[in-house]
Design a protein around this motif. Structure first.
Motif, PDB file in Angstrom:
ATOM      1  N   SER A  10       6.717  -2.128  73.798  1.00 26.16           N
ATOM      2  CA  SER A  10       5.583  -2.795  73.185  1.00 26.16           C
ATOM      3  C   SER A  10       4.559  -1.773  72.748  1.00 26.16           C
ATOM      4  N   PRO A  11       4.036  -1.896  71.534  1.00 28.27           N
ATOM      5  CA  PRO A  11       3.055  -0.940  71.050  1.00 28.27           C
ATOM      6  C   PRO A  11       1.768  -1.043  71.867  1.00 28.27           C
ATOM      7  N   GLU A  12       0.981   0.013  71.799  1.00 25.98           N
ATOM      8  CA  GLU A  12      -0.303   0.016  72.481  1.00 25.98           C
ATOM      9  C   GLU A  12      -1.213  -1.019  71.838  1.00 25.98           C
ATOM     10  N   VAL A  13      -1.754  -1.909  72.653  1.00 22.49           N
ATOM     11  CA  VAL A  13      -2.569  -3.003  72.152  1.00 22.49           C
ATOM     12  C   VAL A  13      -3.937  -2.924  72.816  1.00 22.49           C
ATOM     13  N   ALA A  14      -4.998  -3.046  72.010  1.00 20.10           N
ATOM     14  CA  ALA A  14      -6.350  -3.036  72.545  1.00 20.10           C
ATOM     15  C   ALA A  14      -6.538  -4.226  73.475  1.00 20.10           C
ATOM     16  N   ARG A 298       5.801  -9.009  73.544  1.00 14.84           N
ATOM     17  CA  ARG A 298       5.406  -8.284  72.339  1.00 14.84           C
ATOM     18  C   ARG A 298       4.909  -9.252  71.249  1.00 14.84           C
ATOM     19  N   THR A 302       1.094  -8.960  69.752  1.00 13.41           N
ATOM     20  CA  THR A 302       0.989  -8.371  68.411  1.00 13.41           C
ATOM     21  C   THR A 302       1.034  -9.415  67.308  1.00 13.41           C
TER      22      THR A 302
END
Length: 445
Positions: A10-14, A298, A302
């Motif tokens: 999973s991408p870095e998410v704020a 994810r 996102t």
């Protein structure tokens, strides 16, 4: 052998985006739970969706933020005027509930992106071809796949075509018209969800019988017009394959099966809301629980925050509708409507007014919602209203510079919304003539 996991971390998410995604997911789950066994929990749907919208507000494009803010401000202001000026009793606990059923459906439909591609990456089927055949494939592919996958289909097909070269104007117009015309008949579109909410007594079979031929006419107009205006010999298109049609056909059959067999008491909007996420869950479980949880995680962090534009617009339009209807009822003691009856001339005027407002920069949902708030439709008039609203939505989104499809094409591929409006004016004029004729036919049947 280790358990399978999703193919990419999973991408870095704020944190703010993650919390917003979870709030939107909570809104969907509360809506599903209310349909299944716990009706009281639906009271959480509106606040959860509005919380997600508030958290994502700073990330909205300036024009979207201005338009949504205007809608919400006007709705709240009208409610205050109705309360202070006319003594109206407003159920403030339900003020945030406008259009939440439609938004929950949109969120549920987004999970269809997890079906049919268990590698976790978009993989649109088919191979590009050129010329008139390629143009027809692009329109038809976006139209058919878009009936289920909605706006995500434009990106799937558009990104596939953009691998060869930057998208040309004919390709962009085919993407625009292919998707917008599906609003004429697809039960999975937000337009249909809004209309079914505003006109619950509408006859979907009648709308389908008139909307689908009109959608085919939209494709025919495109195929006749664009080859005359552009050289398509080197313009890549999208080639359909039988596998491309499998998902829309299966999903449509499931929805109809639930509607006419298993859960006839539920509306199509409600069925889509729970059936799409459930289908995605079942499909992905074939790869294992860990894989499924990874993809759902994810998606929630996102994909759901990426829906901030349409979610904010529909919620704020719902607040405006509630404010307008409350004030109108309070000011007239419930005795005033825009039209005494709703027939051919009233439907034609409604259609043209909504399309003109879309050209001026208002999303068709605003015109449809405002119109519904000042009408008192008998059951026999709701089908005509529904078809008129859907036709106005289909034509208005194609030509409106600030419609969701044109804003998306602008953000993704850099085409000007004003350019798309100019290039679609002739198409919109032809479609308007056809719609007016269809309204006259429907009203007389």
């Amino acid at each position: 052998m280790p358990a399978q996991t999703a193919d990419a971390a999973s991408p870095e998410v704020a944190p703010r985006h993650a919390l917003a995604g979870l709030a939107i997911l909570a809104g969907l789950l509360s809506r599903i739970a209310s349909l299944a066994w716990w009706p009281a929990v639906e009271a959480l749907t509106g606040p959860a969706l509005w919380l997600g919208t508030a958290l994502l507000w700073p990330d909205l494009p300036r024009r979207n933020r201005r338009q949504a803010g205007m809608l919400a401000g006007m709705g709240a202001g009208l409610l205050l005027v109705a309360t202070v000026g006319y003594g109206a009793r407003v159920d403030w606990s339900g003020v945030l509930d406008g259009n939440t059923q439609v938004v929950a459906m949109l969120v549920g439909v987004s999970f269809i992106g997890l079906i049919g591609n268990l590698r976790g990456r978009p993989r649109p089927p088919g191979h590009p071809v050129t010329g008139r055949r390629g143009l027809a494939g692009t329109w038809l592919g976006v139209h058919l796949l878009g009936t289920i996958l909605n706006l995500s289909t434009v990106f799937m097909v558009g990104d596939r075509l953009a691998r060869h070269a930057p998208l040309t104007l004919p390709q962009l117009l085919a993407l625009n018209r292919g998707l917008s015309s599906a609003a004429l008949w697809s039960p999975f579109f937000a337009s249909m969800g809004i209309v079914m909410t505003l006109a619950p007594a509408m006859d979907y079979a009648t709308v389908l019988a008139h909307g689908l031929p009109l959608a085919l006419c939209a494709g025919l107009v495109t195929m006749l017009e664009l080859p005359r205006r552009f050289d398509l010999s080197d313009t890549a298109g999208f080639s359909m394959s039988p596998r491309s049609l499998l998902l829309p056909v299966v999903m449509a059959a499931l929805v109809m099966g639930f509607h006419f067999g298993l859960t006839p008491e539920l509306s199509i909007v409600s069925i889509i809301t729970f059936l799409m996420p459930a289908s995605a869950l079942v499909t992905n479980l074939t790869k294992g629980p860990r894989w499924t949880l990874g993809r759902l995680h994810r998606h929630a962090l996102t994909r759901l925050p990426a829906m901030r534009g349409e979610i904010s617009l529909f919620l704020c339009a719902g607040l405006l509708t509630k404010g307008l209807s409350t004030l109108a009822n309070a000011a007239t003691d419930g005795g005033w409507t825009l039209f005494e009856t709703y027939g051919i001339s009233e439907a034609m005027f409604s259609f043209l007014a909504i399309v003109v407002s879309a050209v001026a920069g208002l999303h068709p949902i605003i015109g449809v919602s405002v119109l519904a708030s000042v009408l008192d439709l008998a059951d026999g008039q709701q089908t005509l209203f529904a078809f008129t609203a859907l036709a106005a939505w289909a034509v208005g989104t194609s030509v409106g510079p600030l419609s969701g499809i044109n804003l998306s094409l602008q953000g993704r591929y850099g085409v000007s919304g004003t350019l798309m409006m100019r290039e679609n004016l002739r198409y919109a004029l032809v479609m308007a003539v056809l719609v007016v004729a269809m309204i006259a036919w429907l009203a007389r049947t």
